[in-house]
Scaffold this motif. Structure first.
Motif, short mmCIF file in Angstrom:
data_model
loop_
_atom_site.label_atom_id
_atom_site.label_comp_id
_atom_site.label_asym_id
_atom_site.label_seq_id
_atom_site.Cartn_x
_atom_site.Cartn_y
_atom_site.Cartn_z
N VAL A 123 21.57 27.93 -2.70
CA VAL A 123 20.11 27.75 -2.68
C VAL A 123 19.44 28.97 -3.29
O VAL A 123 19.46 30.06 -2.72
N GLY A 124 18.84 28.78 -4.47
CA GLY A 124 18.08 29.83 -5.13
C GLY A 124 16.60 29.64 -4.90
O GLY A 124 16.18 28.72 -4.19
N PRO A 125 15.76 30.49 -5.50
CA PRO A 125 14.31 30.42 -5.26
C PRO A 125 13.68 29.07 -5.57
O PRO A 125 12.89 28.56 -4.77
N GLU A 126 14.01 28.48 -6.71
CA GLU A 126 13.38 27.20 -7.07
C GLU A 126 13.79 26.10 -6.10
O GLU A 126 12.96 25.29 -5.66
N THR A 127 15.07 26.05 -5.75
CA THR A 127 15.55 25.04 -4.80
C THR A 127 14.91 25.24 -3.43
O THR A 127 14.43 24.29 -2.80
N ALA A 128 14.88 26.49 -2.97
CA ALA A 128 14.28 26.79 -1.66
C ALA A 128 12.81 26.38 -1.63
O ALA A 128 12.35 25.74 -0.67
N ASP A 129 12.07 26.72 -2.68
CA ASP A 129 10.64 26.42 -2.70
C ASP A 129 10.37 24.92 -2.84
O ASP A 129 9.40 24.41 -2.28
N SER A 130 11.23 24.22 -3.57
CA SER A 130 11.09 22.76 -3.66
C SER A 130 11.28 22.11 -2.30
O SER A 130 10.55 21.18 -1.92
N LYS A 138 5.39 23.02 3.42
CA LYS A 138 4.93 24.40 3.41
C LYS A 138 4.26 24.69 2.06
O LYS A 138 4.83 24.40 1.01
N PRO A 139 3.05 25.25 2.07
CA PRO A 139 2.32 25.48 0.81
C PRO A 139 2.86 26.68 0.03
O PRO A 139 2.41 27.80 0.17
N VAL A 140 3.86 26.42 -0.80
CA VAL A 140 4.44 27.44 -1.66
C VAL A 140 4.48 26.88 -3.07
O VAL A 140 4.78 25.70 -3.26
N PHE A 141 4.16 27.69 -4.05
CA PHE A 141 4.09 27.20 -5.43
C PHE A 141 5.47 27.30 -6.08
O PHE A 141 6.05 28.38 -6.17
N VAL A 142 5.99 26.17 -6.54
CA VAL A 142 7.32 26.11 -7.15
C VAL A 142 7.24 26.54 -8.62
O VAL A 142 6.39 26.05 -9.37
N ILE A 143 8.13 27.43 -9.00
CA ILE A 143 8.22 27.86 -10.39
C ILE A 143 9.51 27.30 -10.99
O ILE A 143 10.60 27.61 -10.51
N ASP A 144 9.36 26.46 -11.98
CA ASP A 144 10.55 25.94 -12.67
C ASP A 144 10.44 26.25 -14.16
O ASP A 144 9.48 26.90 -14.61
N ALA A 145 11.41 25.80 -14.92
CA ALA A 145 11.43 26.09 -16.36
C ALA A 145 10.20 25.51 -17.06
O ALA A 145 9.67 26.11 -18.01
N TYR A 146 9.73 24.35 -16.60
CA TYR A 146 8.56 23.73 -17.21
C TYR A 146 7.30 24.58 -16.99
O TYR A 146 6.49 24.76 -17.89
N LYS A 148 7.11 27.79 -16.35
CA LYS A 148 7.22 29.04 -17.11
C LYS A 148 6.94 28.79 -18.59
O LYS A 148 6.18 29.52 -19.23
N ARG A 149 7.53 27.73 -19.15
CA ARG A 149 7.33 27.42 -20.56
C ARG A 149 5.86 27.18 -20.88
O ARG A 149 5.32 27.74 -21.84
N LEU A 150 5.21 26.35 -20.07
CA LEU A 150 3.81 26.00 -20.34
C LEU A 150 2.91 27.22 -20.28
O LEU A 150 2.10 27.46 -21.19
N PHE A 151 3.03 28.01 -19.23
CA PHE A 151 2.09 29.11 -19.05
C PHE A 151 2.42 30.34 -19.89
O PHE A 151 1.54 31.15 -20.16
N VAL A 152 3.65 30.45 -20.34
CA VAL A 152 3.96 31.47 -21.35
C VAL A 152 3.30 31.07 -22.67
O VAL A 152 2.69 31.90 -23.35
N ASP A 164 9.49 35.66 -8.60
CA ASP A 164 8.55 35.98 -7.53
C ASP A 164 7.22 36.49 -8.07
O ASP A 164 6.16 36.25 -7.47
N ASN A 165 7.25 37.20 -9.19
CA ASN A 165 6.01 37.68 -9.80
C ASN A 165 5.17 36.54 -10.36
O ASN A 165 3.94 36.54 -10.25
N ILE A 166 5.84 35.57 -10.97
CA ILE A 166 5.13 34.40 -11.49
C ILE A 166 4.53 33.60 -10.34
O ILE A 166 3.37 33.16 -10.39
N GLN A 167 5.29 33.45 -9.28
CA GLN A 167 4.79 32.73 -8.11
C GLN A 167 3.56 33.43 -7.53
O GLN A 167 2.56 32.78 -7.18
N HIS A 168 3.63 34.74 -7.44
CA HIS A 168 2.50 35.53 -6.94
C HIS A 168 1.27 35.33 -7.83
O HIS A 168 0.14 35.22 -7.34
#
Length: 230
Positions: A123-130, A138-146, A148-152, A164-168
Protein backbone atom coordinates in the motif's frame (compact mmCIF):
# COMPACT_ATOMS: atom_id res chain seq x y z
CA UNK A 1 -2.48 33.73 -20.03
CA UNK A 2 -4.49 33.65 -16.81
CA UNK A 3 -4.01 30.53 -14.71
CA UNK A 4 -7.14 28.78 -13.49
CA UNK A 5 -7.27 28.03 -9.78
CA UNK A 6 -7.89 24.38 -8.80
CA UNK A 7 -11.52 25.12 -7.95
CA UNK A 8 -11.98 26.85 -11.32
CA UNK A 9 -10.55 23.77 -13.05
CA UNK A 10 -13.03 21.66 -11.11
CA UNK A 11 -15.96 23.88 -12.06
CA UNK A 12 -15.03 23.84 -15.72
CA UNK A 13 -14.57 20.06 -15.82
CA UNK A 14 -17.84 19.50 -13.96
CA UNK A 15 -19.67 21.74 -16.42
CA UNK A 16 -18.35 19.63 -19.30
CA UNK A 17 -18.52 16.08 -17.91
CA UNK A 18 -21.06 16.22 -15.09
CA UNK A 19 -21.11 13.97 -12.03
CA UNK A 20 -18.98 10.84 -12.42
CA UNK A 21 -20.47 8.77 -9.55
CA UNK A 22 -17.12 7.34 -8.51
CA UNK A 23 -15.76 4.90 -7.28
CA UNK A 24 -17.31 2.20 -9.53
CA UNK A 25 -18.00 -0.50 -6.92
CA UNK A 26 -20.91 -2.14 -5.11
CA UNK A 27 -19.37 -2.14 -1.62
CA UNK A 28 -16.60 -0.31 0.26
CA UNK A 29 -14.51 -3.48 0.36
CA UNK A 30 -14.80 -3.79 -3.41
CA UNK A 31 -13.39 -0.26 -3.59
CA UNK A 32 -10.40 -1.45 -1.57
CA UNK A 33 -9.88 -4.44 -3.85
CA UNK A 34 -10.01 -2.16 -6.89
CA UNK A 35 -7.58 0.33 -5.36
CA UNK A 36 -5.04 -2.44 -4.81
CA UNK A 37 -5.53 -4.21 -8.13
CA UNK A 38 -5.35 -1.04 -10.24
CA UNK A 39 -1.68 -0.52 -9.41
CA UNK A 40 0.27 -0.38 -12.69
CA UNK A 41 -2.57 -1.66 -14.87
CA UNK A 42 -5.67 -0.46 -16.70
CA UNK A 43 -9.10 -0.33 -15.08
CA UNK A 44 -10.39 -2.73 -17.73
CA UNK A 45 -8.00 -5.39 -16.42
CA UNK A 46 -9.17 -4.68 -12.88
CA UNK A 47 -12.81 -5.09 -13.88
CA UNK A 48 -12.02 -8.52 -15.30
CA UNK A 49 -10.27 -9.54 -12.08
CA UNK A 50 -13.14 -8.28 -9.91
CA UNK A 51 -15.68 -10.11 -12.08
CA UNK A 52 -13.65 -13.29 -11.58
CA UNK A 53 -13.60 -12.76 -7.82
CA UNK A 54 -17.38 -12.35 -7.82
CA UNK A 55 -17.80 -15.47 -9.93
CA UNK A 56 -15.83 -17.40 -7.29
CA UNK A 57 -17.70 -15.77 -4.35
CA UNK A 58 -14.46 -14.15 -3.20
CA UNK A 59 -15.36 -10.47 -3.15
CA UNK A 60 -15.23 -10.71 0.62
CA UNK A 61 -12.49 -10.07 3.18
CA UNK A 62 -13.01 -13.39 4.98
CA UNK A 63 -12.90 -15.36 1.74
CA UNK A 64 -9.74 -13.60 0.55
CA UNK A 65 -7.97 -13.82 3.92
CA UNK A 66 -8.48 -17.58 4.11
CA UNK A 67 -8.07 -18.39 0.41
CA UNK A 68 -5.33 -20.42 -1.20
CA UNK A 69 -2.76 -17.87 -2.35
CA UNK A 70 -2.10 -19.51 -5.72
CA UNK A 71 -5.82 -19.91 -6.44
CA UNK A 72 -6.41 -16.26 -5.57
CA UNK A 73 -3.55 -15.23 -7.84
CA UNK A 74 -5.02 -17.13 -10.78
CA UNK A 75 -8.40 -15.51 -10.25
CA UNK A 76 -6.90 -12.00 -10.42
CA UNK A 77 -4.38 -12.84 -13.15
CA UNK A 78 -5.77 -10.18 -15.52
CA UNK A 79 -4.64 -7.39 -13.16
CA UNK A 80 -0.95 -8.18 -13.73
CA UNK A 81 1.68 -8.94 -11.07
CA UNK A 82 -1.02 -11.29 -9.84
CA UNK A 83 0.99 -13.29 -7.29
CA UNK A 84 2.23 -10.10 -5.67
CA UNK A 85 -1.24 -8.54 -5.67
CA UNK A 86 -2.74 -11.71 -4.22
CA UNK A 87 -0.38 -11.29 -1.26
CA UNK A 88 -1.38 -7.62 -0.99
CA UNK A 89 -5.07 -8.57 -0.91
CA UNK A 90 -4.59 -11.27 1.71
CA UNK A 91 -2.47 -9.03 3.90
CA UNK A 92 -4.97 -6.18 3.69
CA UNK A 93 -7.93 -8.50 4.32
CA UNK A 94 -6.32 -9.78 7.50
CA UNK A 95 -5.68 -6.21 8.66
CA UNK A 96 -9.26 -5.26 7.75
CA UNK A 97 -10.74 -8.10 9.80
CA UNK A 98 -8.46 -7.50 12.79
CA UNK A 99 -9.36 -3.79 12.72
CA UNK A 100 -13.09 -4.42 12.98
CA UNK A 101 -13.59 -3.99 9.23
CA UNK A 102 -14.98 -0.71 7.91
CA UNK A 103 -16.81 0.15 11.11
CA UNK A 104 -13.63 -0.10 13.12
CA UNK A 105 -11.45 1.76 10.63
CA UNK A 106 -13.67 4.80 10.10
CA UNK A 107 -13.59 5.54 13.85
CA UNK A 108 -9.85 6.15 13.71
CA UNK A 109 -8.43 9.65 13.15
CA UNK A 110 -7.54 10.23 9.52
CA UNK A 111 -3.84 10.95 10.07
CA UNK A 112 -3.35 7.84 12.21
CA UNK A 113 -5.32 5.66 9.80
CA UNK A 114 -3.29 6.87 6.83
CA UNK A 115 -0.05 5.94 8.60
CA UNK A 116 -1.44 2.50 9.38
CA UNK A 117 -2.45 1.95 5.76
CA UNK A 118 0.94 3.07 4.48
CA UNK A 119 2.60 0.56 6.81
CA UNK A 120 0.79 -2.31 5.09
CA UNK A 121 2.48 -4.52 2.52
CA UNK A 122 1.76 -3.24 -0.98
CA UNK A 123 0.00 0.00 0.00
CA UNK A 124 1.59 3.23 -1.23
CA UNK A 125 0.31 6.82 -0.93
CA UNK A 126 -2.07 6.72 -3.92
CA UNK A 127 -3.58 3.39 -2.88
CA UNK A 128 -3.91 4.48 0.75
CA UNK A 129 -5.57 7.76 -0.19
CA UNK A 130 -7.95 6.09 -2.65
CA UNK A 131 -9.05 3.74 0.12
CA UNK A 132 -9.44 6.62 2.57
CA UNK A 133 -11.41 8.77 0.14
CA UNK A 134 -13.70 6.25 -1.52
CA UNK A 135 -14.02 3.35 0.94
CA UNK A 136 -13.69 5.07 4.31
CA UNK A 137 -15.16 8.52 3.55
CA UNK A 138 -12.11 10.48 4.69
CA UNK A 139 -11.56 13.84 2.92
CA UNK A 140 -8.09 13.38 1.45
CA UNK A 141 -7.09 14.49 -2.05
CA UNK A 142 -5.80 11.62 -4.20
CA UNK A 143 -2.80 12.33 -6.41
CA UNK A 144 -2.42 10.03 -9.39
CA UNK A 145 -0.55 10.20 -12.69
CA UNK A 146 -3.50 11.94 -14.35
CA UNK A 147 -3.64 14.68 -11.72
CA UNK A 148 0.08 15.29 -11.92
CA UNK A 149 0.08 15.35 -15.74
CA UNK A 150 -2.82 17.79 -16.00
CA UNK A 151 -1.62 20.29 -13.43
CA UNK A 152 2.00 20.18 -14.57
CA UNK A 153 0.73 21.07 -18.04
CA UNK A 154 -1.34 23.86 -16.51
CA UNK A 155 1.91 24.98 -14.85
CA UNK A 156 0.73 24.76 -11.26
CA UNK A 157 3.86 22.94 -10.11
CA UNK A 158 6.97 21.18 -11.36
CA UNK A 159 6.80 17.51 -12.36
CA UNK A 160 9.52 16.70 -9.81
CA UNK A 161 7.36 17.74 -6.85
CA UNK A 162 6.81 14.86 -4.41
CA UNK A 163 3.42 13.22 -3.80
CA UNK A 164 2.83 14.72 -0.35
CA UNK A 165 3.80 18.20 -1.56
CA UNK A 166 1.36 18.01 -4.46
CA UNK A 167 -1.36 16.81 -2.12
CA UNK A 168 -0.63 19.71 0.24
CA UNK A 169 -0.86 22.11 -2.72
CA UNK A 170 -4.44 21.04 -3.46
CA UNK A 171 -5.62 20.72 0.12
CA UNK A 172 -4.43 24.26 0.86
CA UNK A 173 -6.41 25.63 -2.11
CA UNK A 174 -9.63 23.64 -1.91
CA UNK A 175 -12.30 23.54 0.79
CA UNK A 176 -12.08 20.31 2.78
CA UNK A 177 -15.03 18.45 1.31
CA UNK A 178 -15.47 14.72 0.81
CA UNK A 179 -17.87 15.06 -2.17
CA UNK A 180 -15.62 17.67 -3.80
CA UNK A 181 -12.46 15.58 -3.44
CA UNK A 182 -14.22 12.47 -4.76
CA UNK A 183 -15.78 14.26 -7.72
CA UNK A 184 -12.69 16.29 -8.63
CA UNK A 185 -10.47 13.21 -8.76
CA UNK A 186 -12.99 11.39 -10.94
CA UNK A 187 -13.31 14.38 -13.28
CA UNK A 188 -9.54 14.60 -13.68
CA UNK A 189 -9.42 10.92 -14.63
CA UNK A 190 -12.18 11.40 -17.20
CA UNK A 191 -10.53 14.48 -18.67
CA UNK A 192 -7.12 12.83 -18.87
CA UNK A 193 -8.56 9.83 -20.68
CA UNK A 194 -10.39 12.00 -23.21
CA UNK A 195 -7.97 14.85 -23.89
CA UNK A 196 -4.98 15.18 -21.56
CA UNK A 197 -3.39 11.93 -22.67
CA UNK A 198 0.29 11.14 -22.83
CA UNK A 199 0.03 12.57 -26.34
CA UNK A 200 -2.61 15.24 -25.66
CA UNK A 201 -5.57 16.07 -27.89
CA UNK A 202 -5.44 19.81 -27.29
CA UNK A 203 -7.69 21.02 -30.11
CA UNK A 204 -11.02 20.32 -28.39
CA UNK A 205 -9.84 20.45 -24.77
CA UNK A 206 -12.17 22.52 -22.54
CA UNK A 207 -9.10 23.91 -20.74
CA UNK A 208 -7.30 24.93 -23.93
CA UNK A 209 -7.61 28.68 -23.39
CA UNK A 210 -5.91 28.42 -19.99
CA UNK A 211 -3.23 25.83 -20.76
CA UNK A 212 0.25 27.26 -21.45
CA UNK A 213 1.51 23.86 -22.59
CA UNK A 214 -1.23 23.56 -25.20
CA UNK A 215 -0.59 27.12 -26.38
CA UNK A 216 3.09 26.37 -26.89
CA UNK A 217 2.28 23.12 -28.70
CA UNK A 218 -0.19 24.89 -30.98
CA UNK A 219 2.35 27.60 -31.76
CA UNK A 220 5.02 25.03 -32.61
CA UNK A 221 2.60 23.18 -34.89
CA UNK A 222 1.63 26.41 -36.68
CA UNK A 223 5.30 27.27 -37.17
CA UNK A 224 6.03 23.81 -38.52
CA UNK A 225 3.34 24.12 -41.19
CA UNK A 226 3.79 27.83 -41.92
CA UNK A 227 4.57 28.33 -45.62
CA UNK A 228 7.99 29.70 -46.48
CA UNK A 229 7.44 33.18 -47.90
CA UNK A 230 11.01 34.39 -47.61
Amino acid sequence: MQKLTPIEVYERLFAVYGAQHWWPAETPFEVIIGAILTQNTSWQNVETAIANLKAHDMIDCQAIATSNLHQLAEIIRSSGSYMQKARYLQHFSQFYIESGMRGGLIKRPQSMLRKQLLALYGVGPETADSILLYALDKPVFVIDAYTKRLFVRLEHFDHRLAYDNIQHYFQQRLPESLPLFQEFHALIVEHAKRYCRTKPLCGECPLLDHCPTAACSTLEISRTFMPDVG
